[in-house]
Write an enzyme that holds these catalytic residues in place. Structure first.
Site, mmCIF file in Angstrom:
data_model
loop_
_atom_site.group_PDB
_atom_site.id
_atom_site.type_symbol
_atom_site.label_atom_id
_atom_site.label_comp_id
_atom_site.label_asym_id
_atom_site.label_seq_id
_atom_site.Cartn_x
_atom_site.Cartn_y
_atom_site.Cartn_z
ATOM 1 N N HIS A 122 0.821 -1.074 0.085
ATOM 2 C CA HIS A 122 0.030 -0.003 -0.036
ATOM 3 C C HIS A 122 0.848 1.549 0.031
ATOM 4 O O HIS A 122 0.428 2.351 -0.305
ATOM 5 C CB HIS A 122 -0.897 -0.051 1.183
ATOM 6 C CG HIS A 122 -2.108 -1.133 1.117
ATOM 7 N ND1 HIS A 122 -3.386 -0.485 0.710
ATOM 8 C CD2 HIS A 122 -1.873 -2.311 1.303
ATOM 9 C CE1 HIS A 122 -4.088 -1.756 0.721
ATOM 10 N NE2 HIS A 122 -3.225 -2.791 1.203
ATOM 11 N N ASP A 127 3.269 9.502 -1.074
ATOM 12 C CA ASP A 127 2.339 8.758 -0.861
ATOM 13 C C ASP A 127 1.858 7.483 -1.841
ATOM 14 O O ASP A 127 1.959 7.813 -3.005
ATOM 15 C CB ASP A 127 0.929 9.539 -0.795
ATOM 16 C CG ASP A 127 -0.047 9.248 0.277
ATOM 17 O OD1 ASP A 127 -0.091 7.889 0.646
ATOM 18 O OD2 ASP A 127 -0.962 9.985 1.074
HETATM 19 P P1 ADP Z 1 -3.118 6.627 4.776
HETATM 20 O O1 ADP Z 1 -3.334 5.298 4.496
HETATM 21 O O2 ADP Z 1 -1.671 6.562 4.669
HETATM 22 O O3 ADP Z 1 -3.614 6.855 6.176
HETATM 23 P P2 ADP Z 1 -4.947 7.388 3.010
HETATM 24 O O4 ADP Z 1 -5.556 8.619 2.294
HETATM 25 O O5 ADP Z 1 -4.905 6.194 1.667
HETATM 26 O O6 ADP Z 1 -3.749 7.636 3.892
HETATM 27 O O7 ADP Z 1 -6.143 6.730 3.812
HETATM 28 C C1 ADP Z 1 -6.834 7.467 4.756
HETATM 29 C C2 ADP Z 1 -7.918 6.853 5.233
HETATM 30 O O8 ADP Z 1 -8.345 6.956 6.694
HETATM 31 C C3 ADP Z 1 -9.148 7.231 4.347
HETATM 32 O O9 ADP Z 1 -9.867 6.214 4.194
HETATM 33 C C4 ADP Z 1 -9.831 8.025 5.431
HETATM 34 O O10 ADP Z 1 -11.184 8.012 5.161
HETATM 35 C C5 ADP Z 1 -9.613 7.418 6.734
HETATM 36 N N1 ADP Z 1 -9.867 8.365 7.779
HETATM 37 C C6 ADP Z 1 -9.454 9.570 7.872
HETATM 38 N N2 ADP Z 1 -9.955 10.297 8.917
HETATM 39 C C7 ADP Z 1 -10.412 9.185 9.656
HETATM 40 C C8 ADP Z 1 -11.420 9.221 10.760
HETATM 41 N N3 ADP Z 1 -11.371 10.293 11.558
HETATM 42 N N4 ADP Z 1 -12.010 8.028 11.218
HETATM 43 C C9 ADP Z 1 -11.669 6.961 10.405
HETATM 44 N N5 ADP Z 1 -11.047 7.081 9.352
HETATM 45 C C10 ADP Z 1 -10.559 8.164 8.875
HETATM 46 O O1 F6P Z 2 -1.971 2.806 4.026
HETATM 47 C C1 F6P Z 2 -0.630 2.611 4.538
HETATM 48 C C2 F6P Z 2 -0.794 2.217 5.998
HETATM 49 O O2 F6P Z 2 0.416 2.089 6.574
HETATM 50 C C3 F6P Z 2 -1.555 0.884 6.269
HETATM 51 O O3 F6P Z 2 -0.963 -0.301 6.231
HETATM 52 C C4 F6P Z 2 -2.115 1.251 7.878
HETATM 53 O O4 F6P Z 2 -3.256 0.421 7.971
HETATM 54 C C5 F6P Z 2 -2.478 2.588 7.669
HETATM 55 O O5 F6P Z 2 -1.408 3.167 6.847
HETATM 56 C C6 F6P Z 2 -2.485 3.430 8.952
HETATM 57 O O6 F6P Z 2 -1.198 3.142 9.826
HETATM 58 P P1 F6P Z 2 -1.388 2.433 11.234
HETATM 59 O O7 F6P Z 2 -1.862 0.868 11.193
HETATM 60 O O8 F6P Z 2 0.267 2.121 11.600
HETATM 61 O O9 F6P Z 2 -2.085 3.232 12.191
#
Ligand code: ADP
Ligand code: F6P
Length: 478
Positions: free
Chosen positions: A168, A374
């Site tokens: 990812h 990212d």
């Molecule tokens: P990463 O995986 O690095 O965190 P992404 O942008 O791919 O970055 O994914 C972030 C995810 O976390 C999104 O699906 C978003 O909806 C979710 N997210 C963001 N804020 C919240 C929150 N307050 N509660 C639950 N999920 C959240």
């Molecule tokens: O999408 C990348 C990622 O590292 C996932 O593997 C992970 O679920 C998410 O970001 C959030 O990170 P963490 O599990 O360390 O809270």
């Protein structure tokens, strides 16, 4: 799905995380792209999901059975770690070494890295959990950098199983990846899979360059590589979001009401939503906003930035530093530019409920997604899916994997604070017809390439690759 194989999803974090309370524990939704994205496929394929439920060290041992039962109701299987194991596996190795390496931050590496034995031990624990539940015919889908060793550990014990691995995060350039003393061992772990998936062509290119330099292996025209008597497929599968579901929820009455409340008293709204991570580019985003307000004072008292930063990995030093940096910048900019009736930045350092998240997407005049690195970024796709009104402008970093697909966003170099300020100004002044033209094109991409298609394509590749295996076993070994 009747007749479909059972899917065993394996990821470090489960889609729910446990928090201990005085009464026992509560479960809440995990943040992060993997957890959000795999939820739909997990439910549709009626599979099981094996992973870590978060820190259980404060939950009394007598209540752990209750926790396991609550998870089992959702077809979730916990893999537990002691507090010490969590520190070494999750904090020290996964998030203080592998995460910075995958996000091009060699400067964040500790001087001396210890703990690969614990990384292996926890990967073995995941292997035990899978083997215990595996039934012939199951598909095993392993996710992300915390489990680089798992495919090979499973292959040793289930030689005929169908094993997929999806990364990812970015796979780094070999010049960076080679800083790891364990580089060979980690790649050998991944190559236990039948299919290895990446979000973009670039991340796969870095991986094939590493295979070439470490093992003198080339990827063939059919995107497979010969490995220990098998063929391993290296595929590109850009992850999407559950666009139909997000559109449906974003159109709900309570979201519309919350959207109006957010806009009350604000004529233009900029929104940023991220886990608080140094890869997300929040400090430079704040500086760009400050620059906009200084270059275009006419926006003062008319534009507000709402920045939600979801707490993440708070025990890792680099994350504590990132938090202090953002706190300090918000304080300084608000201190310098606020008036008695207006503050430029509303900063929320916490998780918000989904209705608020969707209302923020719906309310944003401009969504700012400006990571410095990212793997994909799903927040920008969720924003687009939520815009059932076909309005709103997306400013997107060219360093996010999503930029390869979302070419109708306003693409920016997040390191160029001045350029981002200019583009935000352009976004704020864009005519309605122009905004809708961009948003329609973005929506058509996000709706047609959703998370279900992503999962179907990966699973189909895993089934095809495995079906082809007997013929391919004749291919010479490396
Ligand atoms: P990463 O995986 O690095 O965190 P992404 O942008 O791919 O970055 O994914 C972030 C995810 O976390 C999104 O699906 C978003 O909806 C979710 N997210 C963001 N804020 C919240 C929150 N307050 N509660 C639950 N999920 C959240
Ligand atoms: O999408 C990348 C990622 O590292 C996932 O593997 C992970 O679920 C998410 O970001 C959030 O990170 P963490 O599990 O360390 O809270």
């Amino acid at each position: 799905m009747v007749g479909s194989p059972r899917l065993i999803t394996v990821s470090n974090r489960l889609p729910v995380t446990v928090t201990s309370t005085r009464e026992g524990f509560v479960l809440h939704q995990s943040a992060g792209g993997l957890a959000t994205g795999m939820r739909g496929p997990h439910e549709q394929l009626e599979g099981i999901w094996i992973g870590w439920p978060g820190d259980v060290s404060r939950i009394e041992a007598s209540r752990r059975g209750e926790l396991t039962a609550a998870l089992a109701q959702r077809s979730l299987v916990p893999v537990m770690m002691s507090r010490d194991e969590q520190q070494v596996f999750y904090e020290d190795i996964s998030n203080a070494v592998l995460w910075p390496i995958c996000h091009d931050r060699l400067d964040q590496l500790p001087l001396h890295v210890e703990g690969w034995d614990v990384y292996e031990r926890i990967n073995r624990r995941y292997a035990d959990a899978v083997v215990e539940r595996y039934r012939p015919g199951d598909l095993i889908w392993v996710h992300d950098y915390q489990l680089f060793r798992l495919p090979a550990l499973l292959r040793e014990r289930l030689p005929h199983a169908r094993i997929g691995f999806f990364l990812h995060v970015p796979f780094p350039n070999p010049e960076i990846f080679f800083a790891l003393p364990t580089r060979r061992w980690l790649v050998e772990g991944v190559m236990g899979a039948d299919v290895v998936g990446f979000h973009t062509r670039r991340w796969r290119g870095h991986f094939t360059a590493v295979l070439r330099r470490l093992f003198r292996l080339e990827m063939d025209a059919d995107s497979t590589v010969a490995w220990q008597g098998r063929r391993v497929a290296l595929g590109i599968f850009p992850m999407g979001v559950d666009a139909a579901e997000l559109s449906r929820r974003a159109g709900a009455q309570e979201v519309s009401a919350a959207r109006l409340e957010l806009h009350a008293g604000i004529s233009k709204l900029l929104v940023g939503i991220d886990r608080l991570d140094y890869s997300k580019g929040i400090p430079r985003r704040l500086l760009s906003f400050e620059r906009l307000l200084r270059l275009h004072p006419e926006w003062r008292e008319r534009v507000t930035l709402i920045q939600v930063a979801v707490p993440s990995r708070g025990n890792v030093n680099a994350y504590r530093k990132a938090r202090s940096e953002v706190d300090a910048l918000v304080g300084r900019i608000n201190g310098d530019l606020s008036t008695p009736t207006w503050s430029p930045i509303r900063y929320l350092y916490r998780s918000v409920p989904q209705t608020t998240l969707l209302a923020l997407y719906r309310a944003a005049d401009v969504m700012l997604v400006t990571p410095v690195r990212d793997g994909m970024n799903l927040v920008c796709k969720e924003f687009v899916a939520s815009r059932v009104d076909e309005d709103g402008v997306l400013v997107l970093s060219e360093f996010a994997g999503a930029a390869d697909e979302l070419t109708d966003a306003l693409l920016v170099n997040p390191y160029d604070v001045d350029e981002v300020a200019d583009v935000v100004h352009q976004a704020l002044t864009m005519a309605g017809a122009e905004r809708r033209r961009h948003m329609r094109a973005l929506r058509s991409q996000v709706i047609t390439h959703d998370v279900h298609l992503w999962a179907e394509r990966f699973i189909a590749a895993l089934q095809d690759q495995h079906a082809a295996a007997p013929r391919r076993e004749k291919v010479s070994e490396n």
